[in-house]
Design an enzyme around this catalytic site. Structure first.
Site, PDB file in Angstrom:
ATOM      1  N   CYS A  69      -4.753   5.790  36.829  1.00 34.60           N
ATOM      2  CA  CYS A  69      -5.107   6.859  35.768  1.00 34.60           C
ATOM      3  C   CYS A  69      -5.663   8.241  36.749  1.00 34.60           C
ATOM      4  O   CYS A  69      -5.162   9.215  36.171  1.00 34.60           O
ATOM      5  CB  CYS A  69      -6.188   6.541  34.825  1.00 34.60           C
ATOM      6  SG  CYS A  69      -6.048   5.060  34.100  1.00 34.60           S
ATOM      7  N   HIS A 125     -11.173  11.481  32.488  1.00 36.58           N
ATOM      8  CA  HIS A 125     -11.188  10.521  33.653  1.00 36.58           C
ATOM      9  C   HIS A 125     -10.913  11.440  34.840  1.00 36.58           C
ATOM     10  O   HIS A 125     -10.417  10.854  35.837  1.00 36.58           O
ATOM     11  CB  HIS A 125     -10.143   9.568  33.529  1.00 36.58           C
ATOM     12  CG  HIS A 125     -10.469   8.099  34.139  1.00 36.58           C
ATOM     13  ND1 HIS A 125      -9.821   7.234  34.127  1.00 36.58           N
ATOM     14  CD2 HIS A 125     -11.530   8.000  35.273  1.00 36.58           C
ATOM     15  CE1 HIS A 125     -10.474   6.106  34.947  1.00 36.58           C
ATOM     16  NE2 HIS A 125     -11.517   6.504  35.331  1.00 36.58           N
TER      17      HIS A 125
END
Ligand SMILES: *[C@@H]1O[C@H](CO)[C@@H](O)[C@H](O)[C@H]1NC(C)=O
Ligand SMILES: *[C@@H]1O[C@H](CO)[C@@H](O)[C@H](O)[C@H]1NC(C)=O
Ligand SMILES: *[C@@H]1O[C@H](CO)[C@@H](O)[C@H](O)[C@H]1NC(C)=O
Length: 565
Positions: A69, A125
């Site tokens: 990610c 993130h």
């Protein structure tokens, strides 16, 4: 803004004023290419995603720039490989004091400069705190006017099962850390009480308590829901979260429409990363367990945003870019043995396997009725990193010239003006290790991939025994490197003989490109690896953040009460 590019490409009728399109970016977390109807799935229902592909352009050979990610998202936001910005490693916890350098120029920053209103709804993130409570890496510092979502994302421990803690060694591991924590604090208390006195000694005892609370409750994994710079829930209520993401997205679109301002909305869904939390009517409704339910729910959620665009009459002038951040996670198996981490279709490998097709081939479709012909299918290799330069070309602005940009505008490819990808080489990383290089020669149909490292899969499979082994495992260095033609051999089962032509020449070209690429990396930001020391950087903990916010709110209330009565 200059809309010259559009005019040159003949995208507009002469005399008609061309408005920059609104841009909606849908990013699904961990969705496999084999999970989507348009990409060959016949048992999962994804009608809304399929409609984007049908009414737009489908990219059949689109590549995430990393199989995790954080690096994948960093690259999409900056159009640069994550090794350039120090973002190669996944940010494991809110306590990691690392994030996207503020010196990077991002897609939302570019669009904001061009007069767009910008919002990120869902997963970020790319970092959070750098120092004490500073939210240095908050998305609102990267060109997003508005943020509603999670600083990290969902992970399976959030459902309360603490599986990652178990994988790391369970309570035994926690006890070890506690032991180290205790001894360190004890020693600290002893020395400091001699030098500074009892206050420091007491603080050290407090530190022991905090160690425990952090590890056992919030520290490593908890879901923290944030609006702009305020923590509004901890842990986030997962029952209602998807609905609330939709509401936020819809209300942003409506507000911008009312103001007649162009907008960039990134809907960065928390699904279909585990912990899976599908809600009725999707819970139990698909043919593929909780994972399938989550895919179908996410498709529906995407549809809700699209319906709002239609109701407002702005669908035609909105560019929708749909994708997944990387391949499905094949190591995710639930207690009943069901795969709960996505399906990568015919491709081998999955999330984390940076050089493997299953890890980086993503289901991408772009719909823009007033700019692109519908129903086009492009099988040339393209990249997530092309998003930003393509948008730059569409809105008539430039990419920064003071740094290395890895993406390229694929607008000519999308419009059909060009038949071939603008890329010659793609570099595939696992964290900071170069796993493979893809080469698209100027002539012919072949796309080659040269693997330098092969994953340490369980024999006879294309998966690691666990997520942790996939993250930590080094794999096998291939001597000599292994070459495949991924067009003729998408499963990469038949290595080509690199001692003979034309393959020897292909390898030579790839090696030359590798040297140039490595030269271009000189001066990049070094990558900070997540480690235990980072978990212990207490002052950066969102837990302290929340506690402080709580105390100051209570003090505020008390103050107001005092003033009123
Ligand atoms: C569709 O997706 C499900 C869930 O990931 C998977 O198990 C199934 O094999 C897929 N079907 C096809 C035809 O790819
Ligand atoms: C998350 O936080 C809540 C309350 O702060 C706690 O009850 C829960 O156990 C935490 N979850 C995890 C996985 O740490
Ligand atoms: C989440 O929100 C729903 C609806 O408001 C509520 O019924 C539920 O109790 C909440 N769950 C938690 C864990 O707070």
């Amino acid at each position: 803004m200059a809309y010259l590019t559009l005019a040159v490409l003949g995208l507009c009728t002469i005399g008609q004023a061309i408005e920059p399109p609104n841009i909606v970016l849908f990013v699904v977390d961990d969705l496999g290419i084999g999970d989507v109807g348009s990409f060959g799935n016949d048992s999962l229902r994804t009608p809304y995603i399929d409609s984007i592909c049908k009414n737009g352009v489908k990219l059949e050979h689109d590549l995430a720039s990393a199989a995790l990610c954080t690096p994948s998202r960093a690259a999409m936001m900056t159009s640069r490989y994550a090794v350039r910005s120090g973002m190669s490693h996944v940010i494991m916890s809110l306590m990691v004091a690392n994030g996207l350098p503020r010196s990077e120029w991002t897609l939302p920053q570019m669009l904001k400069q061009e007069g767009y209103a910008t919002a990120l709804i869902g997963k970020w993130h790319l970092g959070w705190n750098r120092g004490m409570l500073d939210q240095y890496f908050n998305p609102i510092n990267y060109g997003f006017n508005h943020f509603f979502g999670l600083p990290t994302g969902i992970i399976k421990d959030i459902g309360g099962k603490q599986e990652i803690i178990q994988e790391l060694g369970g309570d035994a591991m926690l006890m070890k850390i506690m032991g180290i924590c205790l001894i360190t604090s004890g020693l600290m208390a002893y020395f400091l009480s001699k030098r500074i006195g009892i206050t420091m000694a007491l603080m050290s005892v407090g530190f022991i308590g905090t160690c425990f609370v952090m590890l056992k409750t919030n520290g490593i994994t908890n879901a923290t829901l944030v609006r702009n710079d305020r923590i509004i829930e901890m842990p986030a209520n997962l029952t209602t979260i998807t609905r609330r993401l939709i509401d936020e997205g819809q209300s942003f679109v409506k507000t911008q429409r009312a103001k007649r301002e162009p907008f960039f909305l990134e809907m960065s869904w928390l699904h279909v990363h585990t912990f899976l939390h599908p809600q009725p009517p999707f819970k139990g409704s698909s043919k593929h367990g909780p994972y399938g339910d989550a895919v179908e729910e996410t498709d529906w959620a995407i549809g809700q945003i699209m319906k709002t665009l239609e109701e407002l009459g702005i669908s035609d002038d909105t560019l929708i870019y749909f994708t997944s951040d990387h391949g499905g996670d094949k190591t995710e198996i639930d207690e009943k043995g069901r795969m709960v981490g996505g399906w990568n279709g015919i491709f081998r490998g999955g999330k984390i396997d940076g050089g493997q097709e299953g890890a980086i081939r993503v289901p991408t479709c772009i719909q823009w009725p007033s700019g692109l012909t519908k129903g086009k299918v492009i099988s040339e290799p393209t990249s997530h990193m092309d998003l930003m330069p393509t948008i730059a070309a569409i809105v008539g602005t430039h990419m920064p010239k003071d740094r290395h940009i890895d993406g390229k505008s694929i607008l000519p490819l999308l419009t059909g003006e060009e038949k071939r990808t603008p890329h010659d080489f793609f570099f595939h990383y696992k964290e900071t290790e170069l796993m493979a290089i893809r080469h698209r020669p100027r002539e012919g149909d072949a796309v080659y991939k040269l693997h330098y490292v092969w994953p340490g899969w369980q024999p006879g499979t294309d998966t690691w025994p666990s997520l942790l082994s996939a993250l930590k495992g080094k794999g096998t260095v291939l001597k000599p490197p292994r070459l495949f033609n991924v067009v003729a051999d998408p499963k990469e089962l038949n290595p080509l003989d690199t001692k003979v032509e034309p393959y020897a020449g292909i390898v030579k070209k790839i090696e030359e490109a590798r040297l140039l690429h490595e030269e271009s990396l000189v001066g990049s930001v070094p990558s900070i690896q997540p480690g235990l020391s980072q978990f212990f950087s207490l002052h950066r903990s969102v837990f302290v953040d929340y506690a402080w916010q709580y105390i100051s709110d209570e003090m505020d209330k008390a103050w107001h009460a005092f003033n009123l009565y």
